[in-house]
Design a protein around this motif. Structure first.
Motif, short mmCIF file in Angstrom:
data_model
loop_
_atom_site.label_atom_id
_atom_site.label_comp_id
_atom_site.label_asym_id
_atom_site.label_seq_id
_atom_site.Cartn_x
_atom_site.Cartn_y
_atom_site.Cartn_z
N ILE A 11 -14.12 -23.38 22.61
CA ILE A 11 -15.16 -24.27 22.09
C ILE A 11 -15.97 -23.55 21.01
O ILE A 11 -16.27 -24.11 19.96
CB ILE A 11 -16.06 -24.78 23.23
CG1 ILE A 11 -15.24 -25.66 24.18
CG2 ILE A 11 -17.26 -25.54 22.69
CD1 ILE A 11 -15.98 -26.06 25.43
N VAL A 12 -16.29 -22.28 21.27
CA VAL A 12 -17.04 -21.49 20.29
C VAL A 12 -16.24 -21.36 19.00
O VAL A 12 -16.77 -21.51 17.90
CB VAL A 12 -17.40 -20.10 20.86
CG1 VAL A 12 -17.99 -19.21 19.79
CG2 VAL A 12 -18.35 -20.24 22.04
N ALA A 13 -14.93 -21.10 19.14
CA ALA A 13 -14.09 -20.96 17.95
C ALA A 13 -14.01 -22.27 17.18
O ALA A 13 -14.08 -22.28 15.94
CB ALA A 13 -12.69 -20.50 18.36
N LEU A 18 -15.40 -25.25 12.45
CA LEU A 18 -15.86 -26.51 11.86
C LEU A 18 -17.10 -26.29 11.01
O LEU A 18 -17.22 -26.82 9.90
CB LEU A 18 -16.13 -27.54 12.96
CG LEU A 18 -16.54 -28.93 12.50
CD1 LEU A 18 -15.39 -29.58 11.73
CD2 LEU A 18 -16.93 -29.78 13.69
N GLY A 19 -18.02 -25.48 11.50
CA GLY A 19 -19.23 -25.16 10.73
C GLY A 19 -18.90 -24.43 9.44
O GLY A 19 -19.48 -24.70 8.39
N ALA A 20 -17.97 -23.48 9.51
CA ALA A 20 -17.57 -22.75 8.31
C ALA A 20 -16.91 -23.68 7.30
O ALA A 20 -17.15 -23.58 6.10
CB ALA A 20 -16.62 -21.61 8.68
N THR A 48 -16.87 -17.61 10.02
CA THR A 48 -15.44 -17.30 10.08
C THR A 48 -15.19 -16.10 10.98
O THR A 48 -14.24 -16.09 11.77
CB THR A 48 -14.90 -17.03 8.67
OG1 THR A 48 -15.20 -18.16 7.84
CG2 THR A 48 -13.41 -16.80 8.69
N ILE A 49 -16.03 -15.10 10.90
CA ILE A 49 -15.91 -13.93 11.77
C ILE A 49 -16.12 -14.32 13.22
O ILE A 49 -15.39 -13.89 14.11
CB ILE A 49 -16.89 -12.83 11.33
CG1 ILE A 49 -16.46 -12.25 10.00
CG2 ILE A 49 -16.99 -11.73 12.38
CD1 ILE A 49 -17.46 -11.30 9.39
N ILE A 50 -17.12 -15.15 13.48
CA ILE A 50 -17.38 -15.61 14.85
C ILE A 50 -16.18 -16.39 15.38
O ILE A 50 -15.77 -16.21 16.53
CB ILE A 50 -18.67 -16.45 14.90
CG1 ILE A 50 -19.88 -15.56 14.67
CG2 ILE A 50 -18.79 -17.18 16.23
CD1 ILE A 50 -21.18 -16.31 14.51
N ALA A 54 -13.88 -15.26 18.58
CA ALA A 54 -13.75 -16.18 19.70
C ALA A 54 -12.28 -16.49 19.99
O ALA A 54 -11.88 -16.59 21.16
CB ALA A 54 -14.51 -17.47 19.42
N VAL A 55 -11.47 -16.63 18.95
CA VAL A 55 -10.03 -16.85 19.16
C VAL A 55 -9.41 -15.63 19.84
O VAL A 55 -8.60 -15.75 20.77
CB VAL A 55 -9.33 -17.15 17.82
CG1 VAL A 55 -7.82 -17.05 17.95
CG2 VAL A 55 -9.72 -18.52 17.33
#
Length: 111
Positions: A11-13, A18-20, A48-50, A54-55
């Motif tokens: 979910i975090v990924a 989506l935000g990026a 993108t790093i986050i 997360a992935v």
């Protein structure tokens, strides 16, 4: 005191990706070349790093941990020689010790 539940890494990924993507589209459409454009670009990089981390966490979470064989009985260890012993010996002595343990005749030269 209640502990906060950690969100699922998938979910975090997804949210970070989506935000990026939204910020990247916004940055391309606006074509801002001022401080706001720089901040948007940095936010795209951060999100993108986050998403990448997360992935990676989700992949690591899916794989079971391998059993720790270093603390096992001697018959599970290959030839009864651990890495510290091999580091302490030079290569010829280590090869000779492995051959002696296996009972292999030393038909090969140690050149």
């Amino acid at each position: 005191m209640n502990r906060l539940a950690r969100p699922d890494p998938r979910i975090v990924a997804a949210v970070a990706a989506l935000g990026a993507l939204v910020l990247l589209v916004l940055l391309v459409v606006w074509r801002r070349q001022d401080l706001l454009g720089v901040v948007l670009a940095l936010l795209v990089v951060l999100l993108t790093i986050i998403a990448g981390v997360a992935v990676s966490a989700a992949r690591q979470h899916d794989q079971p941990e391998p059993p720790d064989r270093s603390a096992g009985p001697a018959e599970l260890m290959p030839y009864g020689i651990d890495a510290d012993t091999l580091d302490a010996l030079d290569s010829r002595a280590a090869l000779r010790a492995v051959r002696d343990r296996r009972g292999t005749p030393s038909g090969f030269s140690d050149r």
